[in-house]
Write a protein that holds these residues in place. Structure first.
Motif, PDB file in Angstrom:
ATOM      1  N   PRO A   1       0.899  -1.197  -0.005  1.00 52.69           N
ATOM      2  CA  PRO A   1       0.253  -0.178  -0.005  1.00 52.69           C
ATOM      3  C   PRO A   1       0.740   1.430  -0.064  1.00 52.69           C
ATOM      4  O   PRO A   1       1.653   1.320   0.808  1.00 52.69           O
ATOM      5  CB  PRO A   1      -0.792  -0.035   1.147  1.00 52.69           C
ATOM      6  N   GLY A   2       0.675   2.085  -1.020  1.00 51.12           N
ATOM      7  CA  GLY A   2       1.219   3.268  -0.879  1.00 51.12           C
ATOM      8  C   GLY A   2       2.567   3.405  -1.677  1.00 51.12           C
ATOM      9  O   GLY A   2       3.233   4.417  -1.914  1.00 51.12           O
ATOM     10  N   LYS A   3       2.848   2.119  -2.341  1.00 55.88           N
ATOM     11  CA  LYS A   3       4.242   2.363  -3.243  1.00 55.88           C
ATOM     12  C   LYS A   3       3.652   2.156  -4.567  1.00 55.88           C
ATOM     13  O   LYS A   3       2.871   1.478  -5.173  1.00 55.88           O
ATOM     14  CB  LYS A   3       4.804   0.978  -2.661  1.00 55.88           C
ATOM     15  N   VAL A   4       4.370   2.909  -5.328  1.00 56.90           N
ATOM     16  CA  VAL A   4       3.932   3.275  -6.874  1.00 56.90           C
ATOM     17  C   VAL A   4       5.235   3.175  -7.483  1.00 56.90           C
ATOM     18  O   VAL A   4       6.233   4.235  -7.299  1.00 56.90           O
ATOM     19  CB  VAL A   4       2.964   4.384  -7.233  1.00 56.90           C
ATOM     20  N   LEU A   5       5.436   2.300  -8.526  1.00 57.35           N
ATOM     21  CA  LEU A   5       6.668   2.184  -9.344  1.00 57.35           C
ATOM     22  C   LEU A   5       6.460   2.932 -10.832  1.00 57.35           C
ATOM     23  O   LEU A   5       5.624   2.269 -11.170  1.00 57.35           O
ATOM     24  CB  LEU A   5       7.305   0.799  -9.545  1.00 57.35           C
ATOM     25  N   ILE A   6       7.136   3.719 -11.197  1.00 56.37           N
ATOM     26  CA  ILE A   6       6.794   4.427 -12.556  1.00 56.37           C
ATOM     27  C   ILE A   6       7.899   4.181 -13.402  1.00 56.37           C
ATOM     28  O   ILE A   6       9.137   4.627 -13.012  1.00 56.37           O
ATOM     29  CB  ILE A   6       6.564   5.814 -12.336  1.00 56.37           C
ATOM     30  N   SER A   7       7.956   3.788 -14.571  1.00 58.08           N
ATOM     31  CA  SER A   7       8.911   3.824 -15.512  1.00 58.08           C
ATOM     32  C   SER A   7       9.181   5.030 -16.632  1.00 58.08           C
ATOM     33  O   SER A   7       8.032   5.088 -17.270  1.00 58.08           O
ATOM     34  CB  SER A   7       8.980   2.329 -16.453  1.00 58.08           C
ATOM     35  N   VAL A   8      10.342   5.479 -16.568  1.00 58.84           N
ATOM     36  CA  VAL A   8      10.129   6.604 -17.428  1.00 58.84           C
ATOM     37  C   VAL A   8      11.793   6.521 -18.102  1.00 58.84           C
ATOM     38  O   VAL A   8      12.543   5.908 -17.837  1.00 58.84           O
ATOM     39  CB  VAL A   8      10.273   8.083 -16.789  1.00 58.84           C
ATOM     40  N   THR A   9      11.927   7.330 -19.007  1.00 65.34           N
ATOM     41  CA  THR A   9      13.188   7.555 -19.640  1.00 65.34           C
ATOM     42  C   THR A   9      14.258   8.353 -18.810  1.00 65.34           C
ATOM     43  O   THR A   9      13.771   9.227 -17.984  1.00 65.34           O
ATOM     44  CB  THR A   9      13.322   8.107 -21.210  1.00 65.34           C
ATOM     45  N   PRO A  10      15.650   7.961 -18.886  1.00 66.09           N
ATOM     46  CA  PRO A  10      16.451   8.785 -18.109  1.00 66.09           C
ATOM     47  C   PRO A  10      16.260  10.484 -18.236  1.00 66.09           C
ATOM     48  O   PRO A  10      16.377  11.198 -17.348  1.00 66.09           O
ATOM     49  CB  PRO A  10      17.621   8.493 -18.589  1.00 66.09           C
ATOM     50  N   THR A  11      15.976  10.918 -19.493  1.00 67.20           N
ATOM     51  CA  THR A  11      15.931  12.133 -19.719  1.00 67.20           C
ATOM     52  C   THR A  11      14.623  12.893 -19.045  1.00 67.20           C
ATOM     53  O   THR A  11      14.536  13.617 -18.401  1.00 67.20           O
ATOM     54  CB  THR A  11      15.727  12.483 -21.139  1.00 67.20           C
ATOM     55  N   PHE A  12      13.382  12.080 -19.142  1.00 64.69           N
ATOM     56  CA  PHE A  12      12.200  12.443 -18.524  1.00 64.69           C
ATOM     57  C   PHE A  12      12.505  12.608 -16.976  1.00 64.69           C
ATOM     58  O   PHE A  12      12.039  13.748 -16.253  1.00 64.69           O
ATOM     59  CB  PHE A  12      11.175  11.628 -18.897  1.00 64.69           C
ATOM     60  N   ALA A  13      13.548  11.567 -16.581  1.00 67.16           N
ATOM     61  CA  ALA A  13      13.361  11.519 -14.905  1.00 67.16           C
ATOM     62  C   ALA A  13      13.958  12.733 -14.421  1.00 67.16           C
ATOM     63  O   ALA A  13      13.874  13.516 -13.614  1.00 67.16           O
ATOM     64  CB  ALA A  13      14.132  10.430 -14.665  1.00 67.16           C
ATOM     65  N   SER A  14      15.411  12.884 -15.172  1.00 67.75           N
ATOM     66  CA  SER A  14      16.117  14.080 -14.836  1.00 67.75           C
ATOM     67  C   SER A  14      15.923  15.586 -15.228  1.00 67.75           C
ATOM     68  O   SER A  14      16.062  16.588 -14.164  1.00 67.75           O
ATOM     69  CB  SER A  14      17.629  13.759 -15.418  1.00 67.75           C
ATOM     70  N   LYS A  15      15.090  15.573 -16.378  1.00 64.32           N
ATOM     71  CA  LYS A  15      14.822  16.851 -16.905  1.00 64.32           C
ATOM     72  C   LYS A  15      13.409  17.392 -16.200  1.00 64.32           C
ATOM     73  O   LYS A  15      13.122  18.722 -16.408  1.00 64.32           O
ATOM     74  CB  LYS A  15      15.120  17.098 -18.176  1.00 64.32           C
TER      75      LYS A  15
ATOM     76  N   ASP B   1      -5.645   3.305  -5.006  1.00 64.94           N
ATOM     77  CA  ASP B   1      -5.780   4.767  -4.649  1.00 64.94           C
ATOM     78  C   ASP B   1      -4.435   5.462  -4.781  1.00 64.94           C
ATOM     79  O   ASP B   1      -4.255   6.460  -5.496  1.00 64.94           O
ATOM     80  CB  ASP B   1      -6.176   4.778  -3.009  1.00 64.94           C
ATOM     81  N   ALA B   2      -3.260   4.778  -4.448  1.00 70.57           N
ATOM     82  CA  ALA B   2      -2.025   5.579  -4.660  1.00 70.57           C
ATOM     83  C   ALA B   2      -1.752   5.837  -6.121  1.00 70.57           C
ATOM     84  O   ALA B   2      -1.359   6.858  -6.656  1.00 70.57           O
ATOM     85  CB  ALA B   2      -0.900   4.534  -3.982  1.00 70.57           C
ATOM     86  N   VAL B   3      -1.822   4.767  -6.930  1.00 71.01           N
ATOM     87  CA  VAL B   3      -1.730   4.735  -8.168  1.00 71.01           C
ATOM     88  C   VAL B   3      -2.384   5.880  -9.174  1.00 71.01           C
ATOM     89  O   VAL B   3      -2.022   6.775  -9.836  1.00 71.01           O
ATOM     90  CB  VAL B   3      -1.802   3.487  -9.121  1.00 71.01           C
ATOM     91  N   GLY B   4      -3.687   5.748  -8.548  1.00 68.64           N
ATOM     92  CA  GLY B   4      -4.742   6.940  -8.953  1.00 68.64           C
ATOM     93  C   GLY B   4      -4.323   8.230  -8.751  1.00 68.64           C
ATOM     94  O   GLY B   4      -4.381   9.232  -9.569  1.00 68.64           O
ATOM     95  N   THR B   5      -3.782   8.492  -7.573  1.00 70.83           N
ATOM     96  CA  THR B   5      -3.074   9.831  -7.132  1.00 70.83           C
ATOM     97  C   THR B   5      -1.969  10.370  -7.991  1.00 70.83           C
ATOM     98  O   THR B   5      -2.043  11.171  -8.397  1.00 70.83           O
ATOM     99  CB  THR B   5      -2.826   9.633  -5.706  1.00 70.83           C
TER     100      THR B   5
END
Length: 291
Positions: free
Chosen positions: A90-104, A275-279
């Motif tokens: 509960p309360g943990k959300v893992l999101i996958s993004v590109t390194p550029t989107f993450a850092s910038k 709930d956490a992912v929706g938030t």
């Protein structure tokens, strides 16, 4: 299963091998000291190998027991990890993004999310690879592309792909903006894997006249190189809006046609959103619109 030793014995051996004391192992397992000792004796009988030397004040692993314990301890750790990944936190959300989107974009804006939702543990997997919602255990992903992305995925548009040419102010000192095509042609170019410069120069009606260029593997690196005065980079406007506002970069007035490779937030459609992912989805969608 008939080839496996008694699992209760393995569990008792694992804990006793770490604590080197039947009494301490019994406290960890919530059973009696005699039960732990009995389980270990049954395991030794099954294996035909003595695993412990019984000492006056505890236990010592035999040579065979030490080797066996290292592997059994690893096996139990693997089972715990597999179970933890299978069981939602509960309360943990893992999101996958590109390194550029993450850092910038994502990391610079995380303070706003943390302040509004301190109870959510947002974890970021920054990778250029296409992550799997099932095997990688991710909840959300941000990727460039063009819908549809498949019937099993829900897609929310975050940013239109508005690619602009940017450079450090010192690189174009004294030039009027928007930069004249001839002046743009002479400036050093910073290239990334998207290779958009040929289209931009063709649209401007010029060919590249620069004497040097820089080839980089990620757009984030191209932005950093541009900010340090190494040349002109082509990048999505939303990724450099903060650098433009602070004066680290300036918009030279040129845009690239990219075939509508916009940025979308993807999530599995079948399971719905907890709930956490929706938030997180709501925050990303609203914050992207505001910024």
């Amino acid at each position: 299963m008939t080839d496996l030793p008694p699992l209760n014995g393995l569990r008792a051996f694992d804990v006793a091998g770490r604590r080197l004391n039947f009494r301490a192992a019994a406290e960890d397992l919530g059973v009696t000291q005699g039960a732990v000792a009995q389980q270990v004796r049954l395991l030794e009988a099954h294996l035909g190998v003595r695993l412990f030397d019984r000492l006056p004040k505890g236990l010592a692993l035999t040579s065979a027991g030490r080797t066996y314990h290292a592997r059994i301890e690893h096996a139990f750790a693997e089972m715990r990890d597999a179970t933890a990944q299978l069981r939602p936190e509960p309360g943990k959300v893992l999101i996958s993004v590109t390194p550029t989107f993450a850092s910038k974009w994502l990391i610079p804006n995380l303070p706003d999310f943390s302040a509004k939702h301190p109870d959510i543990d947002l974890r970021i997997l920054a990778t250029e690879n296409v992550s799997s919602f099932h095997s990688d255990g991710i909840d959300l992903a941000v990727r460039q592309g063009k819908p549809p992305f498949g019937a099993s995925l829900a897609a929310t548009l975050l940013f239109r792909q508005d690619v602009i040419a940017v450079a450090a102010p010192a690189l174009v000192d004294g030039e009027n903006l928007p930069l004249r095509p001839e002046a743009l042609a002479r400036l050093p170019k910073i290239h990334d894997t998207h290779n958009l410069w040929p289209d931009v120069l063709a649209q401007a009606g010029v060919t590249d006249q620069s004497t040097r260029s820089l080839q980089l593997s990620q757009t984030a690196l191209a932005v950093d190189a541009a900010a340090s005065g190494q040349g002109v980079a082509l990048v999505s406007r939303f990724l450099v809006s903060g650098d433009i506002e602070t004066g680290k970069l300036i918009d030279l007035g040129y845009r690239a046609s990219t075939g509508a490779q916009d940025f979308y937030l993807l999530s599995p459609r079948k399971a719905g959103l907890n709930d956490a992912v929706g938030t997180v989805v709501s925050w990303l969608a609203s914050y992207a619109t505001e910024n």
